[in-house]
Structures are given as C-alpha cells and as structure tokens.
Design a protein around this motif. Structure first.
Motif, PDB file in Angstrom:
ATOM      1  N   CYS A 121      37.933  29.149  54.887  1.00  0.00           N
ATOM      2  CA  CYS A 121      38.576  28.804  56.154  1.00  0.00           C
ATOM      3  C   CYS A 121      39.401  29.945  56.718  1.00  0.00           C
ATOM      4  O   CYS A 121      39.613  30.036  57.913  1.00  0.00           O
ATOM      5  CB  CYS A 121      39.468  27.596  55.937  1.00  0.00           C
ATOM      6  N   ASP A 122      39.916  30.825  55.834  1.00  0.00           N
ATOM      7  CA  ASP A 122      40.838  31.912  56.222  1.00  0.00           C
ATOM      8  C   ASP A 122      42.154  31.355  56.769  1.00  0.00           C
ATOM      9  O   ASP A 122      42.867  32.064  57.474  1.00  0.00           O
ATOM     10  CB  ASP A 122      40.179  32.847  57.243  1.00  0.00           C
ATOM     11  N   HIS A 123      42.460  30.110  56.488  1.00  0.00           N
ATOM     12  CA  HIS A 123      43.671  29.480  57.019  1.00  0.00           C
ATOM     13  C   HIS A 123      44.416  28.643  55.973  1.00  0.00           C
ATOM     14  O   HIS A 123      45.134  27.703  56.319  1.00  0.00           O
ATOM     15  CB  HIS A 123      43.327  28.568  58.202  1.00  0.00           C
ATOM     16  N   ALA A 162      47.488  31.529  43.904  1.00  0.00           N
ATOM     17  CA  ALA A 162      47.929  31.832  45.266  1.00  0.00           C
ATOM     18  C   ALA A 162      46.707  31.973  46.161  1.00  0.00           C
ATOM     19  O   ALA A 162      45.609  32.294  45.693  1.00  0.00           O
ATOM     20  CB  ALA A 162      48.732  33.133  45.274  1.00  0.00           C
ATOM     21  N   LEU A 163      46.919  31.714  47.440  1.00  0.00           N
ATOM     22  CA  LEU A 163      45.835  31.842  48.413  1.00  0.00           C
ATOM     23  C   LEU A 163      45.869  33.245  49.015  1.00  0.00           C
ATOM     24  O   LEU A 163      46.815  33.605  49.716  1.00  0.00           O
ATOM     25  CB  LEU A 163      45.991  30.782  49.515  1.00  0.00           C
ATOM     26  N   ALA A 164      44.822  34.018  48.737  1.00  0.00           N
ATOM     27  CA  ALA A 164      44.805  35.410  49.182  1.00  0.00           C
ATOM     28  C   ALA A 164      44.707  35.531  50.701  1.00  0.00           C
ATOM     29  O   ALA A 164      45.107  36.546  51.267  1.00  0.00           O
ATOM     30  CB  ALA A 164      43.644  36.150  48.510  1.00  0.00           C
ATOM     31  N   CYS A 165      44.208  34.494  51.371  1.00  0.00           N
ATOM     32  CA  CYS A 165      44.080  34.576  52.839  1.00  0.00           C
ATOM     33  C   CYS A 165      45.430  34.403  53.523  1.00  0.00           C
ATOM     34  O   CYS A 165      45.565  34.705  54.705  1.00  0.00           O
ATOM     35  CB  CYS A 165      43.074  33.560  53.372  1.00  0.00           C
ATOM     36  N   LEU A 166      46.427  33.901  52.793  1.00  0.00           N
ATOM     37  CA  LEU A 166      47.753  33.704  53.383  1.00  0.00           C
ATOM     38  C   LEU A 166      48.757  34.750  52.903  1.00  0.00           C
ATOM     39  O   LEU A 166      49.941  34.650  53.225  1.00  0.00           O
ATOM     40  CB  LEU A 166      48.288  32.304  53.045  1.00  0.00           C
TER      41      LEU A 166
END
Ligand code: FES
Ligand code: FES
Length: 184
Positions: free
Chosen positions: A41-43, A58-62
């Motif tokens: 999603c990149d979100h 952790a979410l790398a896109c955030l």
C-alpha cells in the motif's frame, strides 16, 4: 535536499546518498536492491514492508531512511543464517519461522510472506516480554499464552490477499509453542 547516510542492513553497512524524503522502503528496494521488504500500500496499511528495526517490527514505508542511520535493520532475507543476531541455525540456515512457513505451506503468491515473517519475529519478542494485546484475557499476566486468537490479533497488521491465514497462524503457533516450551 540530498544527504549522505550509512544504513546497516542485514549486518552490512551501506553508504548512500538519498533525498531526505526517501523512505526506508525505497532506500532498501530502489537504492540497495534489497527487494525482501515488499511495497503493497505504501501507506502503513498492509504490513508487506515489515522489517525489524533494532529488533522491533516496523513498517519501512512509514520510516525515513535518514532517521535510521546506525539502527540495526534486518529484512526477511537477513533472517537467514542468524542474521537477526539471535536465532543462528545450522543446516539450511533458515530462521525457524521461515522453515515453519514452508512446512505449513503458509503462503500462496508469497508477496506478503517476508513481512509476515519479520512481523512474527517481532510479535514473538513482544509476547515474550509480556506485552498485552487487544484480546488478552488478563493484561497483567506475566506469561502470554499465544493461542490462535492471540496470534491472529497480534498479526492483524499483516494482510494476506491470498488469505493464507489458515496456514500462517499454525506456522507461527508451531514456533511460538516451541519457544514457550523452551522457556518453561
Ligand atoms: S507497504 Fe508498508 S504497510 Fe503497506
Ligand atoms: S501469500 Fe499472497 S498475499 Fe499472502
């Protein structure tokens, strides 16, 4: 604005120049060629990009790459051969969760799998540390019992569009129960 940074990924230092707005996910995938974390999603909604940052999921896109110089970044690829610093294994070098996902056939297309596995590593550490969940029967209990409901809740940030959950939960439970047995 471009800045030069050093990222420590899967045990290796990488020097690179990035725009300050570059996410960790884009730095890993586009600049370092590490396609283990996936872009869904990149979100911050799907969990496909989950990595371990200093041992925590952790979410790398955030995350911004410039904010994580010096952090220990571990991707699912880096979990092999003890790359998370704790779970060194002999033989095939696979992390126990990687082996369990294979044994339980816990994927179809596999797109969500690296994120699921990194998330499961972090989740098991959180449970071992006694972190409660939204479905915890006793939030003050010292020992978290990872039944299927607990695992599903704690992994709810990782979506699988193939809906392989029926095998993902048992794959994680297998490792969780072995860890619980080892702690007793
Ligand atoms: S790509 Fe990061 S949460 Fe979906
Ligand atoms: S195995 Fe296809 S998205 Fe999970």
């Amino acid at each position: 604005m471009d800045v030069e940074i050093t990222l420590r990924v899967d045990g290796r230092d990488h020097r690179l120049t990035v725009d300050t707005r570059t996410t960790l996910l884009d730095a890993l995938r586009e600049r370092l060629g590490n396609t283990s974390p996936k872009k869904g999603c990149d979100h911050g909604q799907c969990g496909a990009c989950t990595i371990l940052l200093d041992g925590r999921r952790a979410l790398a896109c955030l995350a911004l790459a410039v904010a994580h110089q010096g952090a220990g970044i571990v991707t699912a690829a880096g979990l092999m051969n003890g790359g998370d610093g704790e779970r060194g294994e002999s033989g095939d070098g696979l992390h126990p969760l990687q082996r369990s996902f294979i044994a339980h056939d816990a994927f179809q297309c596999g797109y969500c799998t690296p994120g699921q596995i990194c998330s499961a590593v972090g989740m098991l550490r959180e449970a071992a540390a006694g972190w409660p969940s939204a479905v915890a029967k006793d939030v003050n209990a010292a020992d978290v019992v990872l039944d299927d409901e607990e695992i599903a809740e704690r992994m709810s940030g990782n979506l699988c569009r193939c809906a392989a959950y029926a095998n993902i939960v048992p794959a994680i439970a297998d490792v969780a129960h072995r860890d619980e047995g080892a702690r007793r």
